[in-house]
Design an enzyme around this catalytic site. Structure first.
Site, PDB file in Angstrom:
ATOM      1  N   ARG A  52       1.155   1.840   1.391  1.00  0.00           N
ATOM      2  CA  ARG A  52      -0.190   2.348   1.698  1.00  0.00           C
ATOM      3  C   ARG A  52      -0.425   2.438   3.208  1.00  0.00           C
ATOM      4  O   ARG A  52      -0.028   1.574   3.970  1.00  0.00           O
ATOM      5  CB  ARG A  52      -1.215   1.401   1.080  1.00  0.00           C
ATOM      6  CG  ARG A  52      -2.647   1.729   1.453  1.00  0.00           C
ATOM      7  CD  ARG A  52      -3.624   1.208   0.451  1.00  0.00           C
ATOM      8  NE  ARG A  52      -3.730  -0.232   0.445  1.00  0.00           N
ATOM      9  CZ  ARG A  52      -4.466  -0.889  -0.434  1.00  0.00           C
ATOM     10  NH1 ARG A  52      -5.110  -0.237  -1.375  1.00  0.00           N
ATOM     11  NH2 ARG A  52      -4.525  -2.195  -0.390  1.00  0.00           N
ATOM     12  N   ARG A  74      -2.540  -1.863   6.731  1.00  0.00           N
ATOM     13  CA  ARG A  74      -3.486  -2.972   6.762  1.00  0.00           C
ATOM     14  C   ARG A  74      -2.778  -4.301   7.015  1.00  0.00           C
ATOM     15  O   ARG A  74      -1.695  -4.534   6.484  1.00  0.00           O
ATOM     16  CB  ARG A  74      -4.226  -3.060   5.429  1.00  0.00           C
ATOM     17  CG  ARG A  74      -5.399  -2.128   5.341  1.00  0.00           C
ATOM     18  CD  ARG A  74      -5.958  -2.041   3.959  1.00  0.00           C
ATOM     19  NE  ARG A  74      -6.193  -3.331   3.318  1.00  0.00           N
ATOM     20  CZ  ARG A  74      -6.826  -3.474   2.157  1.00  0.00           C
ATOM     21  NH1 ARG A  74      -7.289  -2.404   1.538  1.00  0.00           N
ATOM     22  NH2 ARG A  74      -6.986  -4.659   1.624  1.00  0.00           N
ATOM     23  N   LYS A 119      -8.351   2.316  -6.214  1.00  0.00           N
ATOM     24  CA  LYS A 119      -9.817   2.423  -6.197  1.00  0.00           C
ATOM     25  C   LYS A 119     -10.295   3.268  -5.014  1.00  0.00           C
ATOM     26  O   LYS A 119     -11.149   4.128  -5.168  1.00  0.00           O
ATOM     27  CB  LYS A 119     -10.464   1.029  -6.112  1.00  0.00           C
ATOM     28  CG  LYS A 119     -10.175   0.150  -7.313  1.00  0.00           C
ATOM     29  CD  LYS A 119     -11.013  -1.126  -7.287  1.00  0.00           C
ATOM     30  CE  LYS A 119     -10.678  -2.062  -6.140  1.00  0.00           C
ATOM     31  NZ  LYS A 119      -9.323  -2.633  -6.192  1.00  0.00           N
ATOM     32  N   ARG A 146     -16.740  -8.917  -6.983  1.00  0.00           N
ATOM     33  CA  ARG A 146     -15.412  -9.464  -7.252  1.00  0.00           C
ATOM     34  C   ARG A 146     -15.506 -10.830  -7.913  1.00  0.00           C
ATOM     35  O   ARG A 146     -14.484 -11.406  -8.254  1.00  0.00           O
ATOM     36  CB  ARG A 146     -14.652  -9.623  -5.941  1.00  0.00           C
ATOM     37  CG  ARG A 146     -13.646  -8.481  -5.635  1.00  0.00           C
ATOM     38  CD  ARG A 146     -13.091  -8.778  -4.260  1.00  0.00           C
ATOM     39  NE  ARG A 146     -11.831  -8.201  -3.949  1.00  0.00           N
ATOM     40  CZ  ARG A 146     -11.652  -7.060  -3.278  1.00  0.00           C
ATOM     41  NH1 ARG A 146     -12.673  -6.311  -2.952  1.00  0.00           N
ATOM     42  NH2 ARG A 146     -10.433  -6.674  -2.952  1.00  0.00           N
ATOM     43  N   ARG A 166      -3.869 -12.052  -3.039  1.00  0.00           N
ATOM     44  CA  ARG A 166      -4.949 -11.153  -3.469  1.00  0.00           C
ATOM     45  C   ARG A 166      -4.881 -10.895  -4.973  1.00  0.00           C
ATOM     46  O   ARG A 166      -5.910 -10.828  -5.646  1.00  0.00           O
ATOM     47  CB  ARG A 166      -4.863  -9.834  -2.686  1.00  0.00           C
ATOM     48  CG  ARG A 166      -5.323 -10.026  -1.233  1.00  0.00           C
ATOM     49  CD  ARG A 166      -4.823  -8.943  -0.313  1.00  0.00           C
ATOM     50  NE  ARG A 166      -5.272  -7.625  -0.653  1.00  0.00           N
ATOM     51  CZ  ARG A 166      -4.649  -6.502  -0.307  1.00  0.00           C
ATOM     52  NH1 ARG A 166      -3.531  -6.549   0.395  1.00  0.00           N
ATOM     53  NH2 ARG A 166      -5.132  -5.347  -0.659  1.00  0.00           N
TER      54      ARG A 166
HETATM   55  P1  AMP Z   1     -10.156  -4.498  -0.184  1.00  0.00           P
HETATM   56  O1  AMP Z   1     -10.119  -3.480   0.902  1.00  0.00           O
HETATM   57  O2  AMP Z   1     -11.154  -4.191  -1.263  1.00  0.00           O
HETATM   58  O3  AMP Z   1      -8.786  -4.796  -0.749  1.00  0.00           O
HETATM   59  O4  AMP Z   1     -10.658  -5.856   0.497  1.00  0.00           O
HETATM   60  C1  AMP Z   1      -9.937  -6.460   1.556  1.00  0.00           C
HETATM   61  C2  AMP Z   1     -10.349  -7.907   1.699  1.00  0.00           C
HETATM   62  O5  AMP Z   1     -11.744  -7.991   2.023  1.00  0.00           O
HETATM   63  C3  AMP Z   1     -10.193  -8.772   0.447  1.00  0.00           C
HETATM   64  O6  AMP Z   1      -8.868  -9.267   0.281  1.00  0.00           O
HETATM   65  C4  AMP Z   1     -11.195  -9.891   0.735  1.00  0.00           C
HETATM   66  O7  AMP Z   1     -10.676 -10.792   1.699  1.00  0.00           O
HETATM   67  C5  AMP Z   1     -12.331  -9.121   1.387  1.00  0.00           C
HETATM   68  N1  AMP Z   1     -13.293  -8.636   0.378  1.00  0.00           N
HETATM   69  C6  AMP Z   1     -13.558  -7.347   0.046  1.00  0.00           C
HETATM   70  N2  AMP Z   1     -14.506  -7.268  -0.897  1.00  0.00           N
HETATM   71  C7  AMP Z   1     -14.862  -8.546  -1.192  1.00  0.00           C
HETATM   72  C8  AMP Z   1     -15.767  -9.132  -2.109  1.00  0.00           C
HETATM   73  N3  AMP Z   1     -16.520  -8.377  -2.933  1.00  0.00           N
HETATM   74  N4  AMP Z   1     -15.859 -10.483  -2.144  1.00  0.00           N
HETATM   75  C9  AMP Z   1     -15.135 -11.258  -1.316  1.00  0.00           C
HETATM   76  N5  AMP Z   1     -14.226 -10.773  -0.444  1.00  0.00           N
HETATM   77  C10 AMP Z   1     -14.089  -9.428  -0.371  1.00  0.00           C
END
Ligand code: AMP
Length: 218
Positions: free
Chosen positions: A130, A162, A15, A90, A173
Site C-alpha cells: 500500500r 505508512r 476501506k 473500532r 493492528r
Molecule cells: P487506519 O488508517 O484506519 O488504519 O488507522 C491508523 C491508526 O490510527 C490505527 O492503527 C490506530 O492507531 C488509530 N486509529 C484510527 N481510528 C481509530 C479509532 N476509531 N480508535 C482508536 N484508534 C484509531
C-alpha cells in the site's frame, strides 16, 4: 434525514479505497479517523502528540480522544448531510458514543454498515504494497498502481508508505481488530444494519457490491 455509513473491515480490507468511490457516488464526506490522526501528527498538534505513540505501534488511540475528535468533525458544515465513517467506530464504547451523538446532536442514526471480508493471509500482502498521499488517496504497487510511480493520480502529492504498514505493526493492528473491532459485527447485527461484502474480489467488483448494499438502505 442525514445518512451515516460506517465502513467495517480489518486493516487492509480496502476501506479507504472503497470510501473514495462511495463518497463520490453519494456526495458524502469521507471521515477517516486514521487520516485525521495522521494529519494531526504531521502538523504536530496536541491531538497528534497524544495519538502518535498509539498509531506508531498499531494500538488503538484511547476512546475519549477518538470520540471527541469525531464529534468535532461531524459538526462541521460539510457533514450536514451525513458522513461516510472509515475506521470509526473500532470499539463498542465508540459505537455506543456514536449512536448517542447521532441521536442527541444530529437527530439521526447509523444507516448501514457494509463490512468488507477478506482472507486473513491476504491482508498482510495488501498492506505491505500500500502507498498513499497526505490527502488520504490510496494506491497499491500491484493491484492499483498510480500512473506515475510515487505520485498521486488525484492530487499530484508524493506517495509514501505508512509508518505503521510494516509486518510487525500490522500483526498488532490485526489483533486489535480481532479483540475489539470484530465485536461490532454483532453490535450492528443486532440492529440489523450490518451488510457483509466479499472483499476478495477485484476492486471494481467490491465497489459494485458495496454500492448495492448501500442503495438498498437509502
Ligand atoms: P487506519 O488508517 O484506519 O488504519 O488507522 C491508523 C491508526 O490510527 C490505527 O492503527 C490506530 O492507531 C488509530 N486509529 C484510527 N481510528 C481509530 C479509532 N476509531 N480508535 C482508536 N484508534 C484509531
Amino acid at each position: 434525514m442525514a445518512v451515516y455509513i460506517v465502513l467495517l473491515g480489518p486493516p487492509g480490507a480496502g476501506k479507504g479505497t472503497q470510501a473514495e468511490k462511495i463518497s463520490e457516488a453519494y456526495h458524502l464526506t469521507h471521515v477517516s479517523t486514521g487520516d485525521l490522526f495522521r494529519e494531526n501528527i504531521r502538523e504536530n498538534t496536541e491531538l497528534g502528540k497524544k495519538a502518535r505513540e498509539y498509531t506508531d505501534n498499531g494500538l488503538l488511540v484511547p476512546d475519549e480522544v477518538t470520540i471527541a475528535m469525531v464529534e468535532d468533525r461531524l459538526k462541521k458544515d460539510d457533514c450536514k448531510n451525513g458522513a461516510l465513517l472509515d475506521g470509526f467506530p473500532r470499539t463498542i464504547k465508540q459505537a455506543e458514543a456514536l449512536d448517542k451523538m447521532l441521536e442527541e446532536s444530529f437527530a439521526s442514526k447509523v444507516t448501514v454498515v457494509p463490512c468488507i471480508e477478506v482472507n486473513e493471509e491476504d491482508l498482510v500482502k495488501r498492506i505491505s504494497g500500500r502507498r498513499m498521499c497526505k490527502n488520504g488517496h490510496v494506491f497499491h504497487i500491484h493491484t492499483k498502481p498510480s500512473k506515475v510511480e510515487g505520485v498521486c493520480d488525484i492530487c499530484g502529492e508524493p506517495l509514501y508508505q505508512r509508518a505503521d504498514d510494516n509486518e510487525e505493526t500490522v500483526q498488532t493492528r490485526l489483533n486489535a481488530y480481532k479483540e475489539s473491532t470484530e465485536k461490532l459485527i454483532d453490535y450492528y447485527g443486532n440492529k440489523d444494519v450490518i451488510r457483509k461484502v466479499d472483499g476478495n474480489q477485484k476492486i471494481d467488483e467490491v465497489t459494485k457490491a458495496m454500492l448495492a448494499v448501500i442503495k438498498a438502505e437509502i
